[in-house]
Design a protein around this motif. Structure first.
Motif, PDB file in Angstrom:
ATOM      1  N   ALA A 232      -7.347  -1.554  -2.391  1.00 40.62           N
ATOM      2  CA  ALA A 232      -8.132  -1.227  -1.198  1.00 40.62           C
ATOM      3  C   ALA A 232      -8.044   0.280  -0.981  1.00 40.62           C
ATOM      4  CB  ALA A 232      -7.588  -1.980   0.015  1.00 40.62           C
TER       5      ALA A 232
ATOM      6  N   SER B 281      -9.275   2.959   1.183  1.00 38.86           N
ATOM      7  CA  SER B 281      -9.865   2.862   2.517  1.00 38.86           C
ATOM      8  C   SER B 281     -11.012   3.834   2.757  1.00 38.86           C
ATOM      9  CB  SER B 281      -8.785   3.070   3.575  1.00 38.86           C
ATOM     10  OG  SER B 281      -8.142   4.325   3.420  1.00 38.86           O
ATOM     11  N   ARG B 282     -11.001   4.998   2.112  1.00 45.16           N
ATOM     12  CA  ARG B 282     -12.005   6.009   2.431  1.00 45.16           C
ATOM     13  C   ARG B 282     -13.024   6.234   1.319  1.00 45.16           C
ATOM     14  NH1 ARG B 282      -7.716   6.112   5.453  1.00 45.16           N
ATOM     15  NH2 ARG B 282      -7.681   7.200   7.446  1.00 45.16           N
TER      16      ARG B 282
ATOM     17  N   GLY C  33      -3.029  -0.312  -1.786  1.00 42.62           N
ATOM     18  CA  GLY C  33      -4.020   0.440  -1.034  1.00 42.62           C
ATOM     19  C   GLY C  33      -3.604   1.883  -0.840  1.00 42.62           C
TER      20      GLY C  33
ATOM     21  N   HIS D 128      -7.774  -6.679   4.441  1.00 41.11           N
ATOM     22  CA  HIS D 128      -9.159  -7.103   4.192  1.00 41.11           C
ATOM     23  C   HIS D 128      -9.288  -7.744   2.803  1.00 41.11           C
ATOM     24  CE1 HIS D 128      -9.940  -3.634   7.125  1.00 41.11           C
ATOM     25  NE2 HIS D 128     -10.092  -4.759   7.791  1.00 41.11           N
ATOM     26  N   ARG D 129      -8.587  -7.199   1.825  1.00 46.09           N
ATOM     27  CA  ARG D 129      -8.607  -7.794   0.488  1.00 46.09           C
ATOM     28  C   ARG D 129      -7.986  -9.197   0.513  1.00 46.09           C
ATOM     29  NH1 ARG D 129     -12.599  -4.934  -1.177  1.00 46.09           N
ATOM     30  NH2 ARG D 129     -12.128  -2.857  -2.004  1.00 46.09           N
TER      31      ARG D 129
ATOM     32  N   PRO E  42       0.820  -1.211   0.000  1.00 40.25           N
ATOM     33  CA  PRO E  42       0.000   0.000   0.000  1.00 40.25           C
ATOM     34  C   PRO E  42       0.855   1.262   0.000  1.00 40.25           C
ATOM     35  CG  PRO E  42       0.074  -0.966   2.199  1.00 40.25           C
ATOM     36  CD  PRO E  42       0.792  -1.917   1.294  1.00 40.25           C
TER      37      PRO E  42
ATOM     38  N   HIS F 249     -17.138   2.294   5.649  1.00 40.79           N
ATOM     39  CA  HIS F 249     -16.218   1.531   6.499  1.00 40.79           C
ATOM     40  C   HIS F 249     -14.865   1.429   5.795  1.00 40.79           C
ATOM     41  CE1 HIS F 249     -18.031  -1.273   3.673  1.00 40.79           C
ATOM     42  NE2 HIS F 249     -16.996  -2.096   3.852  1.00 40.79           N
ATOM     43  N   LYS F 250     -13.814   1.481   6.555  1.00 41.38           N
ATOM     44  CA  LYS F 250     -12.466   1.483   5.986  1.00 41.38           C
ATOM     45  C   LYS F 250     -12.063   0.083   5.526  1.00 41.38           C
ATOM     46  CE  LYS F 250     -10.894   5.452   8.667  1.00 41.38           C
ATOM     47  NZ  LYS F 250      -9.960   5.956   9.697  1.00 41.38           N
ATOM     48  N   ILE F 251     -11.482   0.022   4.354  1.00 37.64           N
ATOM     49  CA  ILE F 251     -11.003  -1.237   3.785  1.00 37.64           C
ATOM     50  C   ILE F 251      -9.507  -1.101   3.515  1.00 37.64           C
ATOM     51  CG2 ILE F 251     -11.133  -2.803   1.819  1.00 37.64           C
ATOM     52  CD1 ILE F 251     -14.041  -2.058   1.503  1.00 37.64           C
ATOM     53  N   TYR F 252      -8.726  -2.039   4.050  1.00 35.89           N
ATOM     54  CA  TYR F 252      -7.278  -2.033   3.883  1.00 35.89           C
ATOM     55  C   TYR F 252      -6.834  -3.294   3.143  1.00 35.89           C
ATOM     56  CZ  TYR F 252      -7.446   1.704   7.372  1.00 35.89           C
ATOM     57  OH  TYR F 252      -7.724   2.860   8.043  1.00 35.89           O
TER      58      TYR F 252
ATOM     59  N   PRO G 214      -5.844   5.992   0.414  1.00 37.09           N
ATOM     60  CA  PRO G 214      -7.153   6.491   0.861  1.00 37.09           C
ATOM     61  C   PRO G 214      -8.244   6.519  -0.209  1.00 37.09           C
ATOM     62  CG  PRO G 214      -5.410   7.816   1.813  1.00 37.09           C
ATOM     63  CD  PRO G 214      -4.753   6.900   0.824  1.00 37.09           C
TER      64      PRO G 214
END
Length: 531
Positions: free
Chosen positions: A449, A451-452, A420, A462-463, A392, A456-459, A422
């Motif tokens: 990902a 996140s914003r 990843g 999570h992927r 990221p 909900h935030k995804i990083y 924002p």
């Protein structure tokens, strides 16, 4: 009568690395020499050049583990290994050593500066002090050697470098984020016109930067000095104050020795006591994360002789950046991905030393002193092997280099990138290039990902979990795993996510999953470039 130490049973829920460490600890703890400590007994079983030492994986020096966990793992080890456990990164080279040689130099008394670990910061220097306090400071065996490059000590066994820094030339520092982004990430391109900067993908580039001239000028004014006043620099050379503070002194994070000098010269007793507590590492004492100007402004009665103060500062260390290009695709150039550091604190603008040196303070065509820092533990897999890259933000840099290399060599191995940041609209670094790789098949899979972009935030972790079954299939097919980026949060969360995926998809318990990842690392199939 000789004593046979107990060993762990074969079905104990520990990885091979953990088993070896615990067996050694038990051997030391229950050995038949009551005069020796466990750590000394373990050390006695490993001669300096033994295969066991050469091949040790140092599980207690994993930067994704919290500092207290690393120290606990190393608790019974020899002093130099406990010191190494306190260091904040894997051989980043910013201290002028490898982590192991820096720890050994401290343990032997050949190195007395305990603030060289840039990633570890105050937490590492405080831990080093506490470890040394437990045994008494070692007597120096020999004085530190002369510098290998401006501001970098070569005491004991420094990290190998190909000679002095060489001049590259800045070509561009193009912003990668679009308007509206809170970030300023630059694609920096340096020209190697002399052809002397040989590198491989996975290597890092050391940038010998200068301090912010506005900060230097403010410090000189606060000291009531003139720029041409001769002072003794940290490297033992006398030079004008302006040159010393600009090129040879770490003024962003004053050393504990410099803070002690300020304390010893403060006329105000309260100021002296606070400065001494700061030098000893007490948290919450004095201004948070101060630079030298903060200290001079906060403690006006502390005005030591100039040479006494300046020579006590740490040398200004080069900053390392993962190289974001392949020499096969960018002949005569070295590309970097640099996040410009700028923020306000205590009503004053703060800037990163090297990031703003490259992005703001160096004009195109100007020389930039650099050197290549080889990263032997972050190497691209064989051309037929699949690779999974997790990077990221600016962590995408070495993976851009990997992809360029694989395209240039016609590698057949599959490529999967997790990236990843924002927001997709403003923070999709190298978007055209990466989406082009997806279209032409160089990137077999690409998962982003942002996140914003949702409530909900995804990083990236999570992927990984979303594609657990396929990721497991790639690993079982021999894929190599790579992680680049922040060690404190991202890499730790990714490591936990991978352990969960391995346990679930491989139908094994948590200990076996960790052992699986440890085996990948031992085989060179799980490599990290984290900071």
């Amino acid at each position: 009568m000789s004593f046979i130490a107990p060993i762990l049973p074969s079905n104990a829920p520990f990885s091979p690395l953990q088993r070896a460490w615990l067996d050694g600890y038990l051997a030391g703890l229950f050995g038949d020499d009551p005069a020796a400590s466990p750590g000394h007994r373990i050390a006695a079983t490993q001669q300096p050049n033994s295969p066991a030492r050469e091949n040790e994986d140092f599980p207690w020096h994993d930067p994704t583990l919290p500092l207290d966990e690393r120290l606990a793992l190393a608790d019974a080890r020899p002093l130099q290994q406990q010191l190494m456990a306190a260091m904040g990164q894997l051989d980043c080279g910013q201290c002028g050593y490898l982590c192991r040689s820096y720890a050994e130099a401290i343990a032997q008394g050949a190195e007395t500066q305990l603030t060289r670990c840039v990633p570890g910061g105050k937490a590492t220097s405080r831990a080093l002090k506490e470890l040394l306090a437990g045994i008494g400071n070692p007597a120096p065996r020999s004085p530190p050697a002369s510098a290998v490059s401006p501001g970098v000590s070569s005491a004991a066994a420094p990290a190998p470098r190909p000679g002095e820094p060489l001049p590259a030339r800045l070509m561009i520092a193009r912003r990668l984020n679009r308007d509206g982004s809170e970030k300023d990430t630059r694609h920096v391109v340096l020209a190697d016109e002399a052809g002397a900067l040989s590198y491989q993908v996975g290597d890092s580039l050391g940038v010998v930067a200068r301090n912010c001239p506005e900060l230097v000028a403010a410090i000189i004014e606060r000291l009531g000095a003139t720029p041409d006043t001769p002072v003794l620099s940290p490297d033992g050379v006398e030079r004008p104050l302006l040159d010393a503070l600009s090129q040879f002194c770490e003024i962003r994070r004053p050393s504990d020795q410099a803070i002690e000098v300020l304390s010893s010269r403060a006329h105000d007793l309260d100021e002296s006591r606070i400065l001494q507590a700061m030098a000893e590492g007490y948290p919450g004492i004095g201004p948070d994360d101060p630079d030298l100007l903060d200290l001079l402004e906060t403690f006006p009665s502390a005005r030591p002789p100039l040479s006494e103060l300046v020579s006590a500062l740490d040398p200004l260390q080069p900053r390392l950046y993962s190289i974001a290009s392949s020499p096969k695709a960018a002949s005569g150039e070295i590309h970097l991905t640099v996040a410009a550091v700028r923020y306000d604190k205590r009503a004053r603008r703060r800037t990163g030393v090297a990031s703003t040196f490259l992005c703001d303070r160096t004009i195109p065509g100007a020389p930039v002193p650099v050197f290549v820092h080889p990263s032997e533990n972050f190497r691209l897999a064989a051309s037929d092997r699949p690779v999974i890259m997790i990077g990221p933000g600016t962590g995408v840099a070495p993976f851009r280099a990997f992809l360029q290399e694989r395209r240039a060599t016609g590698a057949r191995g599959r490529n999967w990138l997790f990236f990843g940041n924002p927001r997709r609209q403003t923070d999709f670094l190298f978007e055209d290039e990466l989406t082009g790789y997806c279209r032409d098949g160089l990137l077999t899979r690409f998962d982003a990902a942002f996140s914003r972009d949702q409530d909900h935030k995804i990083y990236v972790q999570h992927r990984l979990l979303e594609h657990a079954a396929e990721l497991w299939a790639w690993l079982e097919d021999g894929a190599h795993l790579y992680v680049c980026g922040d060690a404190e949060r991202m890499a730790r969360d990714v490591d936990r996510g991978l352990a969960y995926i391995v346990a679930k998809q491989g139908r094994m318990d948590s200990a076996a999953a960790k052992s699986y990842l440890a085996r990948l690392a031992a085989e060179g199939r799980y490599q990290k470039d984290v900071y």
